[in-house]
Design an enzyme around this catalytic site. Structure first.
Site, PDB file in Angstrom:
ATOM      1  N   GLU A 261       0.843  -1.201   0.000  1.00 54.35           N
ATOM      2  CA  GLU A 261       0.000   0.000   0.000  1.00 54.35           C
ATOM      3  C   GLU A 261       0.873   1.245   0.000  1.00 54.35           C
ATOM      4  OE1 GLU A 261      -2.649  -0.291   3.319  1.00 54.35           O
ATOM      5  OE2 GLU A 261      -3.705  -2.044   2.532  1.00 54.35           O
ATOM      6  N   HIS A 284      -7.933   1.241   2.169  1.00 58.00           N
ATOM      7  CA  HIS A 284      -7.794   0.771   3.552  1.00 58.00           C
ATOM      8  C   HIS A 284      -8.630   1.638   4.501  1.00 58.00           C
ATOM      9  CE1 HIS A 284      -4.813  -1.581   6.283  1.00 58.00           C
ATOM     10  NE2 HIS A 284      -5.986  -1.442   6.881  1.00 58.00           N
TER      11      HIS A 284
END
Length: 403
Positions: A261, A284
């Site tokens: 990420e 997220h």
């Protein structure tokens, strides 16, 4: 002496009133997740640290914080924290596993409805000027089967919400779990995948859950089913999922967590799933609601406060639970040590040598660590506290005064 509290990543303001109950507390707040030299500089005089999921607290960072007593992870996971290094330094780590449960569960149900109605594809087409007005592969959620992989706090809450809107709920977990509502346990993951129209993952990050959903598992899913992952990024083989979606075997997917990420909003997000219209991609944010962040601010801060004010250990991810009452005596020594024979006898010897009587003792061991809250008849001198900190096997120790 000032208690320096460092809160990173824009932790919710609900944390402040709780932490300000600590004596001589000084709170420093930052909106970003510092790295490298900046992080080490900030940690040099920090007594308490609050982080979310982006701050990487590795062994080097912990070593740069000689005064650090505890870390509050204002999130569910603690994968960004080196728990072994924290334990070796006698640093307690607390998280907030309950505060965002509802937020995640609601998003799962929302994603399930959108995927079964093919909303992501229709929205993408509409933005291109196309008009996909048809009922092909578009279904109500009522009467469909939700398969929950990992029936813990979030999984059970998701199941209850799903039943409330008319879904049938099945689940699989490696541990025996008590079903809530009408949820039915499945004997294996394969059986669940073959039963479910919607599969949602709620598993921790462990070696066993890495690529839990791979090409083989995807092939076991029902044709036209959908997959939702708001759990851990490594639980799904992204390339295998991409292939299954391109082949048209699955109706769609919603992915909130990824193997890699971006470190911040300034970094680009890369994934082969970006090219597919039938995938919901979110950054997220499963637990990122105002309500969840407010609850996290209170829950985690209360654990930090109770640890420093009483020596109580509630919901630590690296220390054993220790329930304590009010200090019964002039002071309480909180002593963290390696779980080895003889440590407590050496502690008692130091106290006895200083003429201190033990008025109450709380002790728990686990995870290779012992935590003792020792109430004594008089306040220990600085020399006695140094002697206790020098006891063989000691990880950390501090003094609590009755308030």
């Amino acid at each position: 002496m000032t208690l320096n509290i460092l809160l990173l990543e824009d932790i919710h303001a609900s944390a402040d009133p709780v932490l300000q109950a600590l004596p001589d507390a000084r709170i420093t707040r930052l909106r970003h997740a510092p790295e490298g030299d900046e992080l080490r500089r900030l940690l040099a005089d920090a007594d308490l640290l609050g982080v979310r999921s982006r701050t990487r607290l590795d062994a080097a960072a912990i070593a740069a914080a000689p005064r650090l007593r505890a870390v509050g992870a204002y999130c569910t996971g603690t994968n960004n924290i080196d728990l072994e290094a924290a334990s070796e330094r006698g640093v307690a780590v607390f998280n907030g596993p309950f505060s965002n449960t509802r937020s995640v569960a609601e998003l799962v149900i929302g994603h399930a409805i959108h995927l079964l109605r093919r909303v992501p594809e229709r929205q993408a087409a509409a933005r291109r000027g196309e008009w996909m007005k048809d009922a092909k592969r578009s279904n109500e959620i009522r009467g469909k089967t939700l398969g929950i992989v990992g029936y813990g706090k979030i999984g059970t809450q998701t199941g209850l919400l799903a039943e409330a809107i008319g879904m049938r709920v099945v689940f699989h977990d490696i541990e025996a779990r008590l079903p809530l509502g009408n949820a039915a346990p499945m004997p294996s993951l394969e059986t669940l995948l073959q039963e479910a129209d919607v599969v949602t993952l709620h598993v921790p990050q462990t070696p066993q859950t890495r690529h839990l959903i791979d090409a083989q598992r995807l092939a076991q899913m029902r044709e036209d089913a959908v997959l939702i992952n708001l759990a851990r990024g490594h639980a799904v083989d992204i390339d295998a999922l991409h292939a299954a979606l391109v082949e048209g075997r699955l109706r769609g997917a919603a992915i909130d967590v990824f193997p890699v990420e971006p470190a911040s909003a300034a970094h680009a997000f890369e994934s082969p799933l970006r090219a597919l219209d039938n995938v919901i991609l979110t950054p997220h944010v499963g637990g990122s609601t105002v309500e969840a962040q407010r609850n996290l601010g209170v829950e985690v801060s209360e654990k930090l406060r109770d640890y420093l004010l009483q020596g109580a250990v509630r919901g630590s991810v690296n220390l054993p639970e220790l329930g304590v009452g009010a200090v019964r005596g002039a002071a309480r020594v909180v002593h963290l040590h390696r779980d080895r024979p003889g440590v407590m006898s050496r502690i008692h010897a130091q106290l006895a040598g200083a003429g201190l009587n033990v008025t109450q003792l709380h002790l728990e061991t686990g995870r290779g660590v012992g935590v003792a809250a020792v109430d004594v008849s008089d306040r220990p001198t600085a020399e006695t506290l140094r002697a206790l900190a020098a006891v063989e096997g000691t990880l950390a120790s501090f003094l609590v005064m009755p308030g």
